[in-house]
Design an enzyme around this catalytic site. Structure first.
Site, PDB file in Angstrom:
ATOM      1  N   ASP A  90       0.848  -1.184   0.000  1.00  0.00           N
ATOM      2  CA  ASP A  90       0.000   0.000   0.000  1.00  0.00           C
ATOM      3  C   ASP A  90       0.884   1.234   0.000  1.00  0.00           C
ATOM      4  O   ASP A  90       2.067   1.165   0.302  1.00  0.00           O
ATOM      5  CB  ASP A  90      -1.035  -0.011   1.122  1.00  0.00           C
ATOM      6  CG  ASP A  90      -0.449   0.247   2.479  1.00  0.00           C
ATOM      7  OD1 ASP A  90      -1.180   0.032   3.465  1.00  0.00           O
ATOM      8  OD2 ASP A  90       0.742   0.626   2.594  1.00  0.00           O
ATOM      9  N   ILE A  91       0.287   2.338  -0.301  1.00  0.00           N
ATOM     10  CA  ILE A  91       1.012   3.606  -0.444  1.00  0.00           C
ATOM     11  C   ILE A  91       1.210   4.198   0.943  1.00  0.00           C
ATOM     12  O   ILE A  91       0.244   4.309   1.730  1.00  0.00           O
ATOM     13  CB  ILE A  91       0.245   4.574  -1.339  1.00  0.00           C
ATOM     14  CG1 ILE A  91       0.031   3.956  -2.749  1.00  0.00           C
ATOM     15  CG2 ILE A  91       0.984   5.912  -1.450  1.00  0.00           C
ATOM     16  CD1 ILE A  91      -0.870   4.731  -3.663  1.00  0.00           C
ATOM     17  N   GLU A 108      -5.798   2.430  -0.966  1.00  0.00           N
ATOM     18  CA  GLU A 108      -4.442   2.526  -1.511  1.00  0.00           C
ATOM     19  C   GLU A 108      -3.728   1.181  -1.397  1.00  0.00           C
ATOM     20  O   GLU A 108      -2.509   1.087  -1.464  1.00  0.00           O
ATOM     21  CB  GLU A 108      -3.649   3.625  -0.765  1.00  0.00           C
ATOM     22  CG  GLU A 108      -3.221   3.278   0.653  1.00  0.00           C
ATOM     23  CD  GLU A 108      -4.267   3.601   1.726  1.00  0.00           C
ATOM     24  OE1 GLU A 108      -5.501   3.635   1.390  1.00  0.00           O
ATOM     25  OE2 GLU A 108      -3.903   3.773   2.901  1.00  0.00           O
TER      26      GLU A 108
END
Lengths: 420, 174
Positions: free
Chosen positions: A294-295, A337
């Protein structure tokens, strides 16, 4: 009720009715035209006979020779259709008369009265040397002609004939016309039964194809035709409609399986595809690599730059993922995300290499916002690789393992991968 | 005397219808003379008139004059002549003979034949004697007898319609 009849029979009935109507009208016109021409022809014959008689009768009238006049009229016996012939002298008295044995006593007064009426009506015409009076009706016809001598009328010749010959010809024609019409109609009906398929077969084929598509939902069918007429247009239209449906289906399918923002497989599709990849890996006893990522600090991006920028970041990261993964790897956005990459034949080394490529790619990516702002983001990745064990390893377990590794990567400071 | 007067009166009454019948026949006879001519062709003659001559008694009175005044036959104006002797006849197209003597009639017929003249008479045996047209009336109906041979000898051609209604003698026999 007519709606329920097959188009094939409708066509035959319509063709038959049209043919029958056309034949009826043409027959009526022909018969009427024949009646007119036969009437004229019959009268013409009677005129010719009267001309000859009046020419010969001139001398008998000139010399008041009743005997010769009667002898001349008696020769009319040879024609059974001549009913009555009378020669009147200039004072209107009958000089000679011929009466056929076939003249009905009931009809005779009417004939005489009719002729007399005509003579009175046309007195002026009978004062001319070329004048005449003629009459024709259903039962009889008559010609009245003045006889002149040295430019003066000396008498009147009346010849009355029946119309049997005329009606016999007309009856003959009517029968012939009826027989021809019936024969033509039968032939036309036979031809229409044979030829209707030229029109109905393409339609029936189209109906069958439509029914087949409706039943099988196979919108990839294409209806072929070698026709060059309007049916070709119909077929092309049908094929175009199927193509539209196919495109819409594909679009719907895409919408159902891809993430609208990034174009990556969505969660549902990812799980389905992963199921297939797991099954194949189990069958071939090959490893499968799972990367959860994930970001990092994505919430800050949204808060600071707004959601449009956030969407742009997601799209940019998706591009890096697609570029970093191999063609046969699964790349999916699970939500928010969070992303998933499944490496086919993904040994730990291979999976780590992919993960590192992703991490470096994202870190090095310069993202420019719509307002000119520049941004850089990083990702944290959890890596898991194993040969799926039948009954023990399943998708959820593999994802959970990768997810735990991701958590450790976050704990360890982000922008890194951790192997489960 | 009364009886005589009565008989005379009776005779007059009985005779009256006959006289009336005779008038009608005269009229027809007078008309027929012109009509006969319409059916007959003469050899070409230089005369510009069609001449009808009555030889001997005139039974028509002024009937012929009234009937043929301003009329034409073969497109020629008609001239009527009245002769009492054969020598007075001269050039004529048609000769109506009322001579009572058969010898005189024979002479007239001979003259007519030599000069291309149509001869007409109501005398009995006229056609058999060489006359061309003999006209009889029986109950006011005309009976026409034509000697076709005589006509041909005279150089005359008689039209078929007239021959058709007449009794035709070829020579002196029908």
């Amino acid at each position: 009720m007519f709606d329920r009849i097959s188009i094939r029979y409708k066509l035959i009935v319509l063709l038959g009715l049209s043919a029958a109507l056309a034949l009826l009208i043409s027959s009526a016109i022909t018969i009427y035209s024949t009646y007119l021409s036969e009437s004229r022809s019959s009268l013409r014959v009677l005129h010719q006979l009267t001309d000859v008689i009046s020419e010969n009768m001139r001398a008998a009238l000139a010399f008041a020779d009743a005997g010769s006049a009667n002898t001349m009229l008696a020769s009319l016996r040879a024609d059974p259709h001549i009913l009555l012939a009378v020669v009147n002298d200039e004072s209107g008295r009958a000089l000679a008369e011929y009466r056929s044995a076939g003249l009905s006593t009931a009809a005779e007064p009417r004939f005489r009265a009719e002729v007399q009426g005509r003579i009175l009506e046309s007195a002026e015409a009978l004062r001319r040397e070329d004048g005449f009076v003629e009459h024709i009706d259903n039962d009889f016809m008559a010609v009245v002609r003045p006889v002149f001598f040295d430019g003066k009328p000396i008498g009147l010749l009346v010849v009355v004939s029946d119309t049997q010959l005329m009606w016999a010809k007309i009856r003959e024609l009517v029968l012939l016309q009826a027989a021809t019409s019936v024969l033509t109609l039968v032939l036309l009906l036979f031809l229409s039964v044979k030829l209707q398929s030229l029109f109905t077969r393409p339609i029936m084929n189209l109906v069958a194809a439509m029914q087949d598509v409706a039943r099988t939902k196979n919108y990839r069918a294409v209806l072929g035709s070698d026709r060059r007429d309007e049916f070709r247009n119909l077929y092309d239209g049908f094929n175009a409609m199927l193509a539209d449906i196919r495109e819409r289906d594909d679009q719907l399918s895409r919408l159902a399986t891809t993430d609208a923002l990034t174009g990556l497989a969505n969660r549902r599709n990812a799980l389905d595809v992963m199921q297939t990849m797991v099954a194949r890996a189990q069958r071939k006893d090959e490893p499968l690599g799972v990367i959860m990522l994930d970001i990092d600090s994505f919430k800050n991006v949204n808060d600071r730059f707004g959601h449009p920028m956030g969407d742009l970041v997601l799209q940019e990261v998706s591009l890096v993922l697609q570029a970093s993964a191999r063609d046969y790897d699964l790349v999916a956005r699970l939500g928010g995300e969070e992303f998933l990459v499944v490496c086919d034949c993904g040994t730990q080394e291979v999976t780590i290499a992919v993960a590192e490529r992703i991490r470096a790619g994202v870190e090095g990516r310069q993202i420019s916002g719509p307002a000119g702002e520049a941004l850089q983001v990083t990702v944290s990745l959890g890596v898991y690789s194993a040969v799926p064990r039948a009954g023990a390893e399943d998708i959820e377990e593999m994802i959970r393992a990768a997810d735990k590794a991701l958590y450790r990567a976050k704990e360890a400071g982000r922008n890194r991968y951790v192997v489960a | 005397m009364r009886m005589v007067l009565w008989v005379l009166g009776l005779l007059c009454c009985v005779q009256a219808p006959w006289a009336w019948a005779g008038d009608e026949e005269r009229k027809l006879e007078a008309v027929f003379i012109g009509r006969f001519a319409s059916y007959i062709e003469w050899p070409a003659k230089p005369r510009d008139r069609f001449v009808i001559t009555l030889l001997d008694d005139n039974p028509f009175g002024s009937l012929l004059d009234d009937l043929y005044r301003d009329k034409r036959i073969h497109n020629k104006p008609i001239e009527l002549r009245y002769a009492t002797r054969l020598e007075q006849v001269g050039e004529t197209d048609a000769l109506f003979i009322t001579l009572t003597s058969s010898a005189a009639r024979a002479a007239a017929i001979d003259y007519a034949q030599r000069n291309g003249i149509l001869t007409i008479s109501e005398a009995k045996g006229f056609a058999e004697s060489g006359g061309i047209i003999q006209l009889d009336f029986i109950e006011q109906k005309a009976r026409i007898k034509i000697n076709h041979g005589a006509a041909l000898k005279s150089g005359l051609r008689i039209g078929a319609p007239l021959l058709t209604i007449a009794t035709v003698l070829r020579g002196d026999k029908p």
